[in-house]
Design an enzyme around this catalytic site. Sequence first.
Site, PDB file in Angstrom:
ATOM      1  N   GLU A  60       4.951  -9.317  -3.808  1.00  0.00           N
ATOM      2  CA  GLU A  60       4.784  -7.963  -4.321  1.00  0.00           C
ATOM      3  C   GLU A  60       5.653  -7.725  -5.551  1.00  0.00           C
ATOM      4  O   GLU A  60       5.232  -7.044  -6.498  1.00  0.00           O
ATOM      5  CB  GLU A  60       5.119  -6.947  -3.217  1.00  0.00           C
ATOM      6  CG  GLU A  60       4.053  -6.806  -2.155  1.00  0.00           C
ATOM      7  CD  GLU A  60       3.977  -8.002  -1.214  1.00  0.00           C
ATOM      8  OE1 GLU A  60       2.910  -8.224  -0.604  1.00  0.00           O
ATOM      9  OE2 GLU A  60       5.007  -8.704  -1.086  1.00  0.00           O
ATOM     10  N   PRO A  89       9.749  -5.059  -1.626  1.00  0.00           N
ATOM     11  CA  PRO A  89      10.227  -6.029  -2.619  1.00  0.00           C
ATOM     12  C   PRO A  89       9.913  -5.619  -4.056  1.00  0.00           C
ATOM     13  O   PRO A  89      10.604  -6.029  -4.987  1.00  0.00           O
ATOM     14  CB  PRO A  89       9.482  -7.316  -2.244  1.00  0.00           C
ATOM     15  CG  PRO A  89       9.186  -7.164  -0.794  1.00  0.00           C
ATOM     16  CD  PRO A  89       8.889  -5.710  -0.613  1.00  0.00           C
ATOM     17  N   HIS A 129       2.942  -2.048   9.514  1.00  0.00           N
ATOM     18  CA  HIS A 129       1.628  -1.788   8.926  1.00  0.00           C
ATOM     19  C   HIS A 129       1.254  -0.314   9.047  1.00  0.00           C
ATOM     20  O   HIS A 129       0.068   0.021   8.985  1.00  0.00           O
ATOM     21  CB  HIS A 129       0.546  -2.633   9.608  1.00  0.00           C
ATOM     22  CG  HIS A 129       0.729  -4.105   9.459  1.00  0.00           C
ATOM     23  ND1 HIS A 129       1.595  -4.821  10.246  1.00  0.00           N
ATOM     24  CD2 HIS A 129       0.170  -4.997   8.603  1.00  0.00           C
ATOM     25  CE1 HIS A 129       1.560  -6.091   9.908  1.00  0.00           C
ATOM     26  NE2 HIS A 129       0.702  -6.227   8.909  1.00  0.00           N
TER      27      HIS A 129
END
Length: 337
Positions: A60, A89, A129
């Site tokens: 990312e 990140p 998630h």
Amino acid sequence: MARMSMIEAIRSAHEIAMEEDPDVIVMGEDVGYFGGVFRCTAGLQQRFGAARCFDTPISELGIVGAAIGIAAYGLKPVVEIQFADYMYPAYDQIVSEAARLRYRSAGQFTCPMVVRMPSGGGIFGGQTHSQSPEALFTHVAGLKTVVPSNPQDAKGLLLAAIADPDPVIFLEPKRLYNGPFDGHFNRPSQSWAKHELGEVAEGQYLTPLGQAKVVRAGQAASLITYGTMVHVALAAVAESGADVEVIDLRTLLPLDLDCITASVRRTGRCIVLHEATLISGFGAEVAALVQADCFYHLEAPVLRVAGWDTPYPHAQEVDYFPGPERVRRAIEQVMEG
């Protein structure tokens, strides 16, 4: 008008933007051949080629960092982060580079970039998630933050975000992607195989950033919310029988404070609802602004209804969400004030 799920509406926005502007490109993990983990980019690579819709390494930080350079060069990257939980990140790149590029270069460079992220819960995705990190972005000067609640707005807001000259964070409530949702998280009628279709205008249209929408008029209280919680709010109001006005913010930053204050000054009562944790959630900012601008019109304290201040509880997902019952209790409390 066409009948579309939110996934199809988002895909339509990509297709229109890429058709009309050759500078628009799409990049991210599995967005190309596979069409994205939720299929929002399905068919784009086949239609526009691998130079304009391409897969990236699983990084990312690298995805967003590369997109910032691409945007500074003059193209318009639309980045997909598979889940909002994975964006950490890349957070330094978003905050330290994308958000500040126009200002630190005195306008010599801009960053016309959109970062799309499926956010929130409702699909039993667990702690990594299901997060709702919108407050982390609304705190950052230089970013715009968008959260649609329906297919029509998702398409128009995404097209407006792509056309915007500055970086836009586009958070897509995954519970609304393609499942019928009546505001209740624990009803067996919810089937992930079915699609929640909405009326969506065909072709190009822009839903301006920074404009909230009154989705239900009312006189007794104002309920301010966004994303998945719009449906929870509507269910709670219908079941309570109270004459409550429901406002869908649509864009968190820039915030349509005029719409909010006009409603609260008329009703004299306010509830702010979101699924993210309560402490330092975006609702705290809305509540503070309402208190400052509507103090002499308020008949009761501003109330907030939100998720628990805990890590996301996978096994207790249904209880974690602020459902209609919790919202109904807040409506009763604010009406007693």
